[in-house]
Design an enzyme around this catalytic site. Structure first.
Site, PDB file in Angstrom:
ATOM      1  N   SER A  83      66.377 -42.293  25.492  1.00 27.35           N
ATOM      2  CA  SER A  83      66.347 -42.066  24.044  1.00 27.35           C
ATOM      3  C   SER A  83      65.560 -40.815  23.668  1.00 27.35           C
ATOM      4  O   SER A  83      64.699 -40.349  24.422  1.00 27.35           O
ATOM      5  CB  SER A  83      65.723 -43.270  23.335  1.00 27.35           C
ATOM      6  OG  SER A  83      66.409 -44.443  23.672  1.00 27.35           O
TER       7      SER A  83
HETATM    8  N1  SAH Z   1      64.929 -47.585  27.391  1.00 24.11           N
HETATM    9  C1  SAH Z   1      65.711 -46.676  28.201  1.00 24.11           C
HETATM   10  C2  SAH Z   1      66.974 -46.174  27.527  1.00 24.11           C
HETATM   11  C3  SAH Z   1      67.893 -47.244  27.220  1.00 24.11           C
HETATM   12  S1  SAH Z   1      69.620 -46.903  27.279  1.00 24.11           S
HETATM   13  C4  SAH Z   1      64.901 -45.490  28.661  1.00 24.11           C
HETATM   14  O1  SAH Z   1      63.756 -45.347  28.261  1.00 24.11           O
HETATM   15  O2  SAH Z   1      65.435 -44.707  29.450  1.00 24.11           O
HETATM   16  C5  SAH Z   1      70.084 -48.617  27.170  1.00 24.11           C
HETATM   17  C6  SAH Z   1      70.057 -49.334  28.476  1.00 24.11           C
HETATM   18  O3  SAH Z   1      70.329 -50.719  28.187  1.00 24.11           O
HETATM   19  C7  SAH Z   1      71.143 -48.873  29.444  1.00 24.11           C
HETATM   20  O4  SAH Z   1      70.555 -48.504  30.659  1.00 24.11           O
HETATM   21  C8  SAH Z   1      72.042 -50.106  29.582  1.00 24.11           C
HETATM   22  O5  SAH Z   1      72.588 -50.251  30.879  1.00 24.11           O
HETATM   23  C9  SAH Z   1      71.077 -51.244  29.262  1.00 24.11           C
HETATM   24  N2  SAH Z   1      71.686 -52.504  28.813  1.00 24.11           N
HETATM   25  C10 SAH Z   1      72.761 -52.681  27.992  1.00 24.11           C
HETATM   26  N3  SAH Z   1      73.002 -54.003  27.814  1.00 24.11           N
HETATM   27  C11 SAH Z   1      72.039 -54.678  28.529  1.00 24.11           C
HETATM   28  C12 SAH Z   1      71.759 -56.060  28.743  1.00 24.11           C
HETATM   29  N4  SAH Z   1      72.506 -57.030  28.231  1.00 24.11           N
HETATM   30  N5  SAH Z   1      70.696 -56.371  29.516  1.00 24.11           N
HETATM   31  C13 SAH Z   1      69.914 -55.417  30.090  1.00 24.11           C
HETATM   32  N6  SAH Z   1      70.155 -54.099  29.927  1.00 24.11           N
HETATM   33  C14 SAH Z   1      71.193 -53.714  29.148  1.00 24.11           C
END
Ligand code: SAH
Length: 232
Positions: A83
């Site tokens: 993000s």
């Molecule tokens: N917080 C992260 C960025 C998040 S991008 C950082 O600092 O880099 C969102 C992430 O959520 C992605 O990697 C995606 O694979 C994950 N995601 C989506 N649905 C999810 C779920 N149900 N459980 C766990 N992770 C999930």
């Protein structure tokens, strides 16, 4: 020239280059904190401290290192993103964290947000649904010494019941609604921040506070997030 001396000189030269590079990144981080965060109203000292001290360039793909401190999200592979720094700071500040808190994050991604939380609170539990990302961020966080941040591979919809209850929960993927298991795993007085997609296909950051007798929900700002996915 004597071989030992040559070794020593090479070592010193490399060492200085390394320190200079670290210093460059610190300067970039300081600028990021000043212009992208403080100038836009982020005030919480713990949040600013964490953003200044977590080496964001260690969390982005090698070929994007030069863009690590730019004012936007970046791709991290598997269709996912790290993000924008402002959003990381905004979500962190909104949770009103205390140093003794236990925090759950859903969507580890690169591990950057988990590391920022790890600088502020006692312990962070983070779940990632893409196995490769979960493994990579677990290794990265270990290597960087974030030993109060635990990562597991799985569907974050179910939370982490064995480690519940949590003082705060942060979801970093856009969900259709607030998952009930996450609400259940929040302490009374606990806070959750989660991007929720509305019927109009706008995603809003929502803050949820669990009171003794009710759940209070407050819409904050519109945002863009990768979708919250499910395992089946
Ligand atoms: N917080 C992260 C960025 C998040 S991008 C950082 O600092 O880099 C969102 C992430 O959520 C992605 O990697 C995606 O694979 C994950 N995601 C989506 N649905 C999810 C779920 N149900 N459980 C766990 N992770 C999930």
């Amino acid at each position: 020239m004597n071989v030992k001396l040559l070794f020593l000189l090479t070592f010193l030269l490399l060492g200085f280059n390394f320190l200079e590079a670290q210093d460059q990144y610190f300067k970039k981080r300081k600028e990021m904190v000043n212009t992208q965060l403080q100038d836009r109203g982020i005030r919480n000292p713990a949040t600013l401290y964490a953003m200044l001290n977590v080496p964001r360039h260690q969390f982005v793909p090698q070929e994007l290192v030069e863009h690590a401190y730019s004012d936007g999200p970046l791709p991290i592979g598997y269709g996912q993103t790290i993000s924008q720094p402002y959003i990381v700071a905004f979500m962190t500040e909104t949770l009103n964290l205390r140093s003794s808190d236990r925090v759950l994050e859903i969507g580890t991604g690169s591990g950057y947000q988990a590391a920022v939380l790890g600088k502020i609170v006692d312990s962070v539990y983070s779940i990632e649904i893409v196995e490769e990302l979960a493994l990579a961020s677990k290794n990265r966080l270990e290597k960087l010494g974030f030993d109060n941040v635990m990562v597991k591979w799985g569907d974050g919809y179910h939370g982490w019941p064995q480690k519940a209850p949590f003082d705060a929960i942060m979801v970093t993927a856009g969900a259709d609604s607030v998952p009930q298991p996450l609400l259940d795993q929040l302490k009374i007085g606990g806070r959750m921040i989660i991007p929720v997609r509305t019927k109009e296909h706008i995603t809003q950051l929502v803050k949820v506070t669990k009171k003794k007798d009710k759940i209070v929900t407050r819409k904050l700002i519109p945002v863009r997030f990768v979708p919250f996915t499910r395992n089946n």
